[in-house]
Design a protein around this motif. Sequence first.
Motif, short mmCIF file in Angstrom:
data_model
loop_
_atom_site.label_atom_id
_atom_site.label_comp_id
_atom_site.label_asym_id
_atom_site.label_seq_id
_atom_site.Cartn_x
_atom_site.Cartn_y
_atom_site.Cartn_z
N ASN A 125 18.33 10.37 1.95
CA ASN A 125 18.26 11.05 0.66
C ASN A 125 17.06 10.55 -0.13
O ASN A 125 16.90 9.35 -0.32
CB ASN A 125 19.53 10.81 -0.15
N TRP A 126 16.23 11.46 -0.61
CA TRP A 126 15.09 11.15 -1.47
C TRP A 126 15.30 11.85 -2.81
O TRP A 126 15.56 13.06 -2.84
CB TRP A 126 13.78 11.66 -0.84
N SER A 127 15.18 11.09 -3.90
CA SER A 127 15.31 11.65 -5.25
C SER A 127 13.99 11.45 -5.97
O SER A 127 13.47 10.33 -6.04
CB SER A 127 16.43 10.95 -6.03
N ILE A 128 13.45 12.55 -6.51
CA ILE A 128 12.17 12.50 -7.22
C ILE A 128 12.35 13.15 -8.60
O ILE A 128 12.68 14.33 -8.68
CB ILE A 128 11.05 13.22 -6.44
N ALA A 165 4.71 8.37 -9.06
CA ALA A 165 4.99 7.04 -9.60
C ALA A 165 6.07 6.40 -8.74
O ALA A 165 7.09 7.03 -8.44
CB ALA A 165 5.44 7.13 -11.04
N ARG A 166 5.83 5.15 -8.35
CA ARG A 166 6.80 4.38 -7.57
C ARG A 166 7.20 3.18 -8.40
O ARG A 166 6.37 2.34 -8.75
CB ARG A 166 6.17 3.93 -6.25
N ASN A 167 8.47 3.13 -8.77
CA ASN A 167 8.99 2.01 -9.58
C ASN A 167 8.15 1.83 -10.84
O ASN A 167 7.77 0.72 -11.21
CB ASN A 167 9.04 0.73 -8.75
N GLU A 168 7.82 2.96 -11.48
CA GLU A 168 7.14 3.02 -12.79
C GLU A 168 5.69 2.57 -12.74
O GLU A 168 5.14 2.15 -13.76
CB GLU A 168 7.93 2.24 -13.84
N SER A 169 5.07 2.66 -11.55
CA SER A 169 3.64 2.40 -11.42
C SER A 169 3.03 3.52 -10.58
O SER A 169 3.66 4.03 -9.66
CB SER A 169 3.37 1.05 -10.74
N TYR A 170 1.78 3.91 -10.92
CA TYR A 170 1.14 4.96 -10.16
C TYR A 170 0.96 4.55 -8.71
O TYR A 170 0.66 3.39 -8.41
CB TYR A 170 -0.23 5.30 -10.76
N ALA A 171 1.12 5.50 -7.81
CA ALA A 171 0.94 5.25 -6.38
C ALA A 171 0.01 6.32 -5.82
O ALA A 171 0.26 7.52 -5.99
CB ALA A 171 2.29 5.29 -5.66
N ALA A 172 -1.06 5.89 -5.15
CA ALA A 172 -2.02 6.82 -4.55
C ALA A 172 -1.40 7.51 -3.34
O ALA A 172 -0.39 7.05 -2.78
CB ALA A 172 -3.28 6.06 -4.14
N ASP A 173 -2.00 8.61 -2.92
CA ASP A 173 -1.46 9.39 -1.80
C ASP A 173 -1.36 8.58 -0.51
O ASP A 173 -0.53 8.88 0.35
CB ASP A 173 -2.32 10.64 -1.56
N THR A 174 -2.20 7.56 -0.37
CA THR A 174 -2.20 6.76 0.87
C THR A 174 -1.18 5.64 0.85
O THR A 174 -0.91 5.03 1.89
CB THR A 174 -3.60 6.16 1.11
N GLU A 175 -0.58 5.37 -0.30
CA GLU A 175 0.37 4.26 -0.41
C GLU A 175 1.74 4.66 0.13
O GLU A 175 2.14 5.83 0.09
CB GLU A 175 0.48 3.79 -1.86
N SER A 176 2.48 3.66 0.58
CA SER A 176 3.79 3.89 1.17
C SER A 176 4.89 3.85 0.11
O SER A 176 4.84 3.05 -0.83
CB SER A 176 4.08 2.83 2.24
N VAL A 177 5.87 4.74 0.26
CA VAL A 177 7.04 4.76 -0.63
C VAL A 177 8.30 4.81 0.22
O VAL A 177 8.27 5.21 1.39
CB VAL A 177 7.01 5.95 -1.61
N SER A 178 9.41 4.40 -0.39
CA SER A 178 10.69 4.36 0.31
C SER A 178 11.71 5.23 -0.43
O SER A 178 11.60 5.44 -1.65
CB SER A 178 11.19 2.91 0.39
N THR A 200 12.37 4.01 -7.03
CA THR A 200 12.49 4.94 -8.15
C THR A 200 11.23 5.78 -8.17
O THR A 200 10.14 5.25 -8.43
CB THR A 200 12.66 4.19 -9.48
N LEU A 201 11.36 7.06 -7.90
CA LEU A 201 10.21 7.93 -7.71
C LEU A 201 10.14 9.02 -8.76
O LEU A 201 11.17 9.52 -9.24
CB LEU A 201 10.26 8.58 -6.32
N ALA A 202 8.94 9.37 -9.13
CA ALA A 202 8.72 10.46 -10.09
C ALA A 202 7.43 11.17 -9.73
O ALA A 202 6.51 10.58 -9.18
CB ALA A 202 8.64 9.92 -11.52
#
Length: 264
Positions: free
Chosen positions: A4-7, A57-70, A74-76
């Motif tokens: 499950n992914w929540s954005i 945004a990953r955990n309230e910090s900007y994340a570039a397209d190349t960065e990894s997320v789980s 917390t995603l937005a």
Amino acid sequence: MNYNWSIALFAGLPERLGTSQVELRLERSEMSVGELKTALIEAYPEHAGLLAVCFAARNESYAADTESVSCHDTLALLPPVSGGDGMGNSETSSLPAYRISAEPIDAAAVTSIIEHSNHGAALVFIGTTREWTGGQRTVRLEYEAYEPMALRTLQQIGQELNQRWPGTHSAIHHRIGVVKVGEASVVIAVSSAHRDASYEASRYAIERLKQIVPIWKKEIWEDGSEWKGHQLGPWNPLAELAVPEAKLSVTAASTGPPERKECP
């Protein structure tokens, strides 16, 4: 196995996609931001153009397209921006220096946060809602923010100001919700030993706010409405800021020039 992914979505995205939070079932528990955006585009192909230019945004910090997320992060998803609670650095003020609030902003109170006995200059930028823009009459503005991240990035701007202009004190208060014509949506106060630093820091702060703080505005006209995004070119909150040559509206209250106020 699917995960499950929540954005969370902000500004005009909930209206476009019909939800304030997208729920996806994907085969992987980790992926790059770019891959996640591709999955969103596959789920909402009619909004591919808008989704492609959004930042994550990953955990309230900007994340570039190349960065990894789980899927556990917390995603937005943040559309192009428009444009706190930290303690003030005044010797006497108990107000927070960086604040997001639905209450009207008291410019004098914000100014009191940055007062210092060794500073000879204090500048206050007041951004207000104007009635007419491009021949259209604005009835009101409505501001929305990704509040935890907006507060964090306001505090980041304060840290950047102190690094670039050591010894300066700053405070930034921004409204959310309805802001009527003539009311202030943002107040930025900066003080320094000499006025040159205050002018430069104030200008940097408003441009940086437009670049990285996830706050959006919806213009309400007599005959319609529209979410307004970044108007200074492609939005990239991860890029270095190059402050353009432009007019800056400030109130000068110091041992320098006479007071002047030119709200846009």
